[in-house]
Motif scaffolding. Structure first.
Motif, PDB file in Angstrom:
ATOM      1  N   PHE A 250      25.268  29.268  45.181  1.00 43.78           N
ATOM      2  CA  PHE A 250      26.731  29.237  45.182  1.00 43.78           C
ATOM      3  C   PHE A 250      27.291  29.251  43.768  1.00 43.78           C
ATOM      4  O   PHE A 250      26.740  28.612  42.873  1.00 43.78           O
ATOM      5  CB  PHE A 250      27.233  27.969  45.877  1.00 43.78           C
ATOM      6  N   ALA A 251      28.383  29.973  43.621  1.00 44.19           N
ATOM      7  CA  ALA A 251      29.085  29.971  42.329  1.00 44.19           C
ATOM      8  C   ALA A 251      30.574  29.903  42.623  1.00 44.19           C
ATOM      9  O   ALA A 251      31.107  30.753  43.338  1.00 44.19           O
ATOM     10  CB  ALA A 251      28.753  31.227  41.540  1.00 44.19           C
ATOM     11  N   HIS A 252      31.221  28.882  42.098  1.00 42.99           N
ATOM     12  CA  HIS A 252      32.654  28.723  42.343  1.00 42.99           C
ATOM     13  C   HIS A 252      33.453  29.054  41.096  1.00 42.99           C
ATOM     14  O   HIS A 252      33.325  28.393  40.065  1.00 42.99           O
ATOM     15  CB  HIS A 252      32.944  27.312  42.851  1.00 42.99           C
ATOM     16  N   LEU A 253      34.236  30.084  41.223  1.00 43.21           N
ATOM     17  CA  LEU A 253      34.985  30.623  40.095  1.00 43.21           C
ATOM     18  C   LEU A 253      36.249  29.815  39.804  1.00 43.21           C
ATOM     19  O   LEU A 253      36.938  29.383  40.728  1.00 43.21           O
ATOM     20  CB  LEU A 253      35.423  32.053  40.448  1.00 43.21           C
ATOM     21  N   PRO A 254      36.554  29.610  38.530  1.00 44.48           N
ATOM     22  CA  PRO A 254      37.796  28.907  38.191  1.00 44.48           C
ATOM     23  C   PRO A 254      39.000  29.712  38.675  1.00 44.48           C
ATOM     24  O   PRO A 254      38.926  30.931  38.824  1.00 44.48           O
ATOM     25  CB  PRO A 254      37.758  28.833  36.671  1.00 44.48           C
ATOM     26  N   LEU A 255      40.074  29.003  38.911  1.00 40.08           N
ATOM     27  CA  LEU A 255      41.268  29.641  39.454  1.00 40.08           C
ATOM     28  C   LEU A 255      42.100  30.333  38.370  1.00 40.08           C
ATOM     29  O   LEU A 255      41.998  30.015  37.199  1.00 40.08           O
ATOM     30  CB  LEU A 255      42.137  28.565  40.113  1.00 40.08           C
ATOM     31  N   ILE A 256      42.907  31.266  38.802  1.00 40.61           N
ATOM     32  CA  ILE A 256      43.871  31.872  37.883  1.00 40.61           C
ATOM     33  C   ILE A 256      45.187  31.123  38.039  1.00 40.61           C
ATOM     34  O   ILE A 256      45.698  30.957  39.143  1.00 40.61           O
ATOM     35  CB  ILE A 256      44.050  33.372  38.177  1.00 40.61           C
ATOM     36  N   LEU A 257      45.674  30.633  36.906  1.00 43.22           N
ATOM     37  CA  LEU A 257      46.858  29.776  36.908  1.00 43.22           C
ATOM     38  C   LEU A 257      48.140  30.546  36.605  1.00 43.22           C
ATOM     39  O   LEU A 257      48.112  31.646  36.073  1.00 43.22           O
ATOM     40  CB  LEU A 257      46.682  28.692  35.841  1.00 43.22           C
ATOM     41  N   LYS A 258      49.244  29.922  36.915  1.00 41.44           N
ATOM     42  CA  LYS A 258      50.552  30.484  36.567  1.00 41.44           C
ATOM     43  C   LYS A 258      50.658  30.631  35.049  1.00 41.44           C
ATOM     44  O   LYS A 258      50.137  29.808  34.311  1.00 41.44           O
ATOM     45  CB  LYS A 258      51.666  29.533  36.981  1.00 41.44           C
ATOM     46  N   LEU A 265      48.147  30.474  40.587  1.00 42.37           N
ATOM     47  CA  LEU A 265      49.008  31.626  40.756  1.00 42.37           C
ATOM     48  C   LEU A 265      49.280  31.845  42.235  1.00 42.37           C
ATOM     49  O   LEU A 265      48.378  31.803  43.052  1.00 42.37           O
ATOM     50  CB  LEU A 265      48.304  32.847  40.167  1.00 42.37           C
ATOM     51  N   SER A 266      50.543  32.044  42.563  1.00 44.59           N
ATOM     52  CA  SER A 266      50.833  32.303  43.958  1.00 44.59           C
ATOM     53  C   SER A 266      51.764  33.499  44.078  1.00 44.59           C
ATOM     54  O   SER A 266      52.275  34.019  43.095  1.00 44.59           O
ATOM     55  CB  SER A 266      51.461  31.080  44.606  1.00 44.59           C
ATOM     56  N   GLY A 312      38.221  34.664  32.571  1.00 43.90           N
ATOM     57  CA  GLY A 312      37.253  33.753  33.160  1.00 43.90           C
ATOM     58  C   GLY A 312      35.811  34.101  32.825  1.00 43.90           C
ATOM     59  O   GLY A 312      34.905  33.320  33.060  1.00 43.90           O
ATOM     60  N   TRP A 313      35.633  35.275  32.265  1.00 47.93           N
ATOM     61  CA  TRP A 313      34.284  35.653  31.857  1.00 47.93           C
ATOM     62  C   TRP A 313      34.375  36.246  30.461  1.00 47.93           C
ATOM     63  O   TRP A 313      35.419  36.809  30.101  1.00 47.93           O
ATOM     64  CB  TRP A 313      33.709  36.707  32.807  1.00 47.93           C
ATOM     65  N   ASN A 314      33.334  36.110  29.677  1.00 50.62           N
ATOM     66  CA  ASN A 314      33.303  36.799  28.388  1.00 50.62           C
ATOM     67  C   ASN A 314      31.864  37.139  28.075  1.00 50.62           C
ATOM     68  O   ASN A 314      30.937  36.473  28.524  1.00 50.62           O
ATOM     69  CB  ASN A 314      33.925  35.934  27.292  1.00 50.62           C
ATOM     70  N   PRO A 315      31.679  38.210  27.302  1.00 55.12           N
ATOM     71  CA  PRO A 315      30.319  38.686  27.060  1.00 55.12           C
ATOM     72  C   PRO A 315      29.597  37.924  25.958  1.00 55.12           C
ATOM     73  O   PRO A 315      28.410  38.142  25.754  1.00 55.12           O
ATOM     74  CB  PRO A 315      30.549  40.141  26.644  1.00 55.12           C
ATOM     75  N   ARG A 338      34.480  27.557  33.036  1.00 53.30           N
ATOM     76  CA  ARG A 338      34.675  26.514  34.042  1.00 53.30           C
ATOM     77  C   ARG A 338      36.131  26.139  34.250  1.00 53.30           C
ATOM     78  O   ARG A 338      36.485  25.511  35.228  1.00 53.30           O
ATOM     79  CB  ARG A 338      33.896  25.270  33.631  1.00 53.30           C
ATOM     80  N   SER A 339      36.980  26.506  33.322  1.00 56.31           N
ATOM     81  CA  SER A 339      38.371  26.071  33.448  1.00 56.31           C
ATOM     82  C   SER A 339      39.277  27.223  33.862  1.00 56.31           C
ATOM     83  O   SER A 339      38.984  28.390  33.608  1.00 56.31           O
ATOM     84  CB  SER A 339      38.846  25.461  32.140  1.00 56.31           C
ATOM     85  N   GLY A 340      40.376  26.854  34.498  1.00 52.41           N
ATOM     86  CA  GLY A 340      41.316  27.836  35.001  1.00 52.41           C
ATOM     87  C   GLY A 340      41.911  28.677  33.882  1.00 52.41           C
ATOM     88  O   GLY A 340      42.084  28.210  32.765  1.00 52.41           O
ATOM     89  N   ALA A 341      42.223  29.920  34.180  1.00 48.36           N
ATOM     90  CA  ALA A 341      42.764  30.826  33.172  1.00 48.36           C
ATOM     91  C   ALA A 341      44.216  31.142  33.484  1.00 48.36           C
ATOM     92  O   ALA A 341      44.581  31.374  34.631  1.00 48.36           O
ATOM     93  CB  ALA A 341      41.950  32.111  33.133  1.00 48.36           C
ATOM     94  N   ARG A 342      45.015  31.105  32.451  1.00 43.15           N
ATOM     95  CA  ARG A 342      46.410  31.469  32.625  1.00 43.15           C
ATOM     96  C   ARG A 342      46.549  32.952  32.330  1.00 43.15           C
ATOM     97  O   ARG A 342      46.005  33.460  31.354  1.00 43.15           O
ATOM     98  CB  ARG A 342      47.277  30.656  31.660  1.00 43.15           C
ATOM     99  N   PHE A 343      47.301  33.602  33.144  1.00 44.28           N
ATOM    100  CA  PHE A 343      47.479  35.039  32.995  1.00 44.28           C
ATOM    101  C   PHE A 343      48.470  35.332  31.874  1.00 44.28           C
ATOM    102  O   PHE A 343      49.529  34.742  31.800  1.00 44.28           O
ATOM    103  CB  PHE A 343      48.005  35.595  34.314  1.00 44.28           C
ATOM    104  N   ASP A 344      48.127  36.244  30.977  1.00 41.24           N
ATOM    105  CA  ASP A 344      49.001  36.576  29.855  1.00 41.24           C
ATOM    106  C   ASP A 344      49.506  38.019  29.971  1.00 41.24           C
ATOM    107  O   ASP A 344      48.782  38.969  29.716  1.00 41.24           O
ATOM    108  CB  ASP A 344      48.229  36.386  28.542  1.00 41.24           C
ATOM    109  N   PRO A 345      50.773  38.170  30.344  1.00 41.39           N
ATOM    110  CA  PRO A 345      51.324  39.513  30.542  1.00 41.39           C
ATOM    111  C   PRO A 345      51.252  40.375  29.283  1.00 41.39           C
ATOM    112  O   PRO A 345      51.043  41.591  29.382  1.00 41.39           O
ATOM    113  CB  PRO A 345      52.785  39.255  30.917  1.00 41.39           C
ATOM    114  N   ASP A 346      51.398  39.776  28.104  1.00 41.01           N
ATOM    115  CA  ASP A 346      51.324  40.556  26.864  1.00 41.01           C
ATOM    116  C   ASP A 346      49.956  41.182  26.678  1.00 41.01           C
ATOM    117  O   ASP A 346      49.823  42.324  26.286  1.00 41.01           O
ATOM    118  CB  ASP A 346      51.627  39.660  25.652  1.00 41.01           C
ATOM    119  N   LYS A 347      48.951  40.385  26.948  1.00 41.33           N
ATOM    120  CA  LYS A 347      47.596  40.893  26.778  1.00 41.33           C
ATOM    121  C   LYS A 347      47.306  41.969  27.826  1.00 41.33           C
ATOM    122  O   LYS A 347      46.584  42.921  27.557  1.00 41.33           O
ATOM    123  CB  LYS A 347      46.585  39.749  26.904  1.00 41.33           C
ATOM    124  N   ALA A 348      47.884  41.801  28.989  1.00 43.25           N
ATOM    125  CA  ALA A 348      47.692  42.791  30.047  1.00 43.25           C
ATOM    126  C   ALA A 348      48.214  44.155  29.594  1.00 43.25           C
ATOM    127  O   ALA A 348      47.559  45.177  29.783  1.00 43.25           O
ATOM    128  CB  ALA A 348      48.399  42.344  31.321  1.00 43.25           C
TER     129      ALA A 348
END
Length: 512
Positions: A250-258, A265-266, A312-315, A338-348
């Motif tokens: 099992f692998a539980h992925l950190p959540l994506i935050l607001k 994020l909802s 949430g992942w990096n090489p 392991r920690s939740g990631a906040r989405f960054d619209p600028d980086k997107a």
RNA sequence: GGCCCGUUCGUCUAGCCAGGUCAGGACGCCAGGUUUUCAUCCUGGUAACAGGGGUUCGAAUCCCCUACGGGCUACCA
């Protein structure tokens, strides 16, 4: 389980559109599978018929189609472990639930909703720290543990509404392992006797997911962190069913935050934050409300996937831009955070910019041509392609092209007042009039020739580039922006150039 | 409330498991350079180990506590 072929599944519930967290989960599953030459399976978890939303299933399919993440097995592809829709597997679950009852690892419960409500109230008022249907409270409820066998038989025969609950051991340590969080221990006494088989004779998620993962020979369960609390229950189910040898990792992925504030994020966040939360546009079938999607916003699927993989992942290297193949090659679960990631619209946007700048001019020109057609603008494909080549690096999206290049297709309708005020001097009209004959005589009408002649003019008049070029730009473009001016002149032609300069001389007010 | 997970620049993160680096990179922002302009681009700068205790010659790294954040707590998934 070491020599089994890697098999992972993405198991969404068709209750609405996937959001980007779901897509990311699927992406990590895909990457993990492909990295290990394994199978990537789509399973639809539709055991709750009340929450079914029409269109959700095809939305899921279209999403992965757009993203370019093909399934090896699924509701469309088929496969030898089908069917892949749980509603079509109805028959397989009950036997396992009954088997658990027979072995004393589960039991029938006949409680009414009112009785359950009453139990909750009592627990609340007594301030007990243990709540829920558990090893304590089950002794006081109506179930096959408390009722005499004859009564149970009778209730079952009457087809009374009943559920099957797992019988959680009273006091045991449940050791589980999460590939991302390592070893965890749960006390069974804090768990409750979850319903595993509902009165509609369908399993709940917990049973269905364990049974199907077993039957489908899933080797790795990679899912969102919201499932971590039910991991001990699932592990217990594998043990009770006698499947611990085949239990997946099992692998539980950190959540994506607001992006601002807190919380995961909802659905509603997107509209407020000004960026999409959904891969594709979605229209709520009930309200008609439309939510924007990455595709419709102008993101390239490669860019979308790329920005998601980095959440949430990096090489472990400085590389940030990855093709799908490169991602597969570089991916590993132990580099997932392991920690939740906040989405960054600028980086997107930056990610999309990177892909846009590298895209083929012709391909982009085809897309741009559609926008131009909507604006009723006629232009040769080769011309559009040339324009695109000149301006694509200045844009983040194809939809930015028009603002960056309208002057290649039409004369400016207005003049940027800030530039006019600053750079349109009293003698500007005069200078442009003097330049006029030079342009009229320039032949051939080519960029380099124009540059040579105009520069000679500037030198002869002892004026400096800015004095001449900026007013010219104002006439041709309407503002201070845009690529090389001599190239613009060549592109729009002698007539276009001269007309715009004439127009500018008349229309730009000489306040200074 | 209970159970569980988490916490490094504003954001994504490297470093942690195998203590010793001016705590590195990217986005953003700021400045400079290039350019006929704007943008791109290039260079530079800004900015972080949640707090407190230990262990140790030495802790972002190991241990404990606190705080904060999040998840779960349905006959939902």
């Amino acid at each position: 389980m070491p020599d089994r072929k890697v098999r992972v599944r993405f198991a969404p519930s068709p209750t609405g559109p996937l959001h980007i967290g779901g897509v990311r989960t699927a992406l990590y599953n895909y990457l993990f599978a492909k990295k290990h030459d394994g199978d990537f399976i789509l399973r639809i978890e539709d055991t709750d018929k009340n929450r079914y939303v029409p269109g959700a299933e095809s939305y899921i399919l279209e999403t992965f189609d757009w993203c370019g993440l093909p399934f090896d097995e699924g509701i469309i592809e088929g496969g030898e472990y089908g069917p892949y829709r749980q509603s079509e597997r109805k028959g397989v679950y009950e036997q396992y639930a009954v088997k658990l009852v027979e072995e004393g690892k589960a039991y029938y419960a006949f409680d009414t909703p009112e009785a359950l409500e009453e139990m909750r109230k009592q627990q609340e008022s007594s301030g007990s720290s243990l709540t829920g249907y558990n090893h304590q409270s089950r002794k006081e409820m109506r179930n096959s543990l408390t009722l005499p066998p004859e009564a149970v038989e009778q209730l079952l025969d009457e087809e009374a509404h009943y559920v099957i609950r797992i019988k959680i051991p009273e006091d045991e340590e449940i050791h589980v392992r999460d590939e991302i969080r390592q070893d965890l221990v749960f006390q069974s006494s804090t768990l409750d006797d979850k319903v595993i088989f509902k009165s509609d004779r369908l399993p709940t998620y917990h049973l269905a997911n364990v049974v199907d993962d077993y039957l489908m020979k899933i080797t790795h369960v990679i899912r969102g962190e919201e499932w971590l609390p039910s991991l001990p229950l699932h592990v217990l189910l594998y043990t009770f069913l006698g499947w611990e040898e085949d239990m997946p990792a099992f692998a539980h992925l950190p959540l994506i935050l607001k992006p601002t504030g807190k919380g995961k994020l909802s659905k509603r966040d997107g509209e407020k934050m000004g960026f999409p939360v959904f891969p594709l546009e979605w229209m709520d079938p009930e309200t008609g409300e439309v939510s924007s999607g990455y595709k419709q916003e102008g993101y390239f699927p490669e860019a979308f996937i790329n920005l998601l993989v980095m959440l949430g992942w990096n090489p472990g290297t400085a590389q940030e831009i990855f093709s799908l193949d490169e991602m597969v090659e570089a991916f590993s679960l132990d580099r997932v955070g392991r920690s939740g990631a906040r989405f960054d619209p600028d980086k997107a946007r930056w990610f999309n910019h990177q892909y846009l700048a590298k895209k083929d001019d012709q391909e982009l020109a085809n897309e741009y041509a559609r926008i131009l057609r909507d604006k009723k603008i006629e232009a040769e494909p080769s011309y559009i392609e040339k324009v695109v080549g000149l301006i694509k690096e200045r844009a983040d999206f194809v939809r930015d092209f028009w603002d960056q290049s309208f002057f290649f297709f039409q004369a400016p309708q207005e003049y940027d007042q800030k530039i006019v005020k600053k750079r349109w001097k009293q003698d500007s009209p005069e200078i442009l009039k003097d330049l006029f004959p030079i342009l009229e005589k320039t032949a051939p009408w080519e960029r380099d020739v124009l540059e040579k002649n105009v520069k000679a003019f500037i030198e002869y008049k002892e004026l400096g580039m800015g004095r001449v070029m900026i007013p010219v730009r104002l006439c041709l473009v309407g503002s201070g922006m845009g690529p090389d001016l001599f190239t613009i002149m060549e592109m729009i032609g002698r007539e276009g150039t001269l007309d715009r300069i004439k127009k500018g001389i008349h229309e730009i007010p000489g306040e200074n």
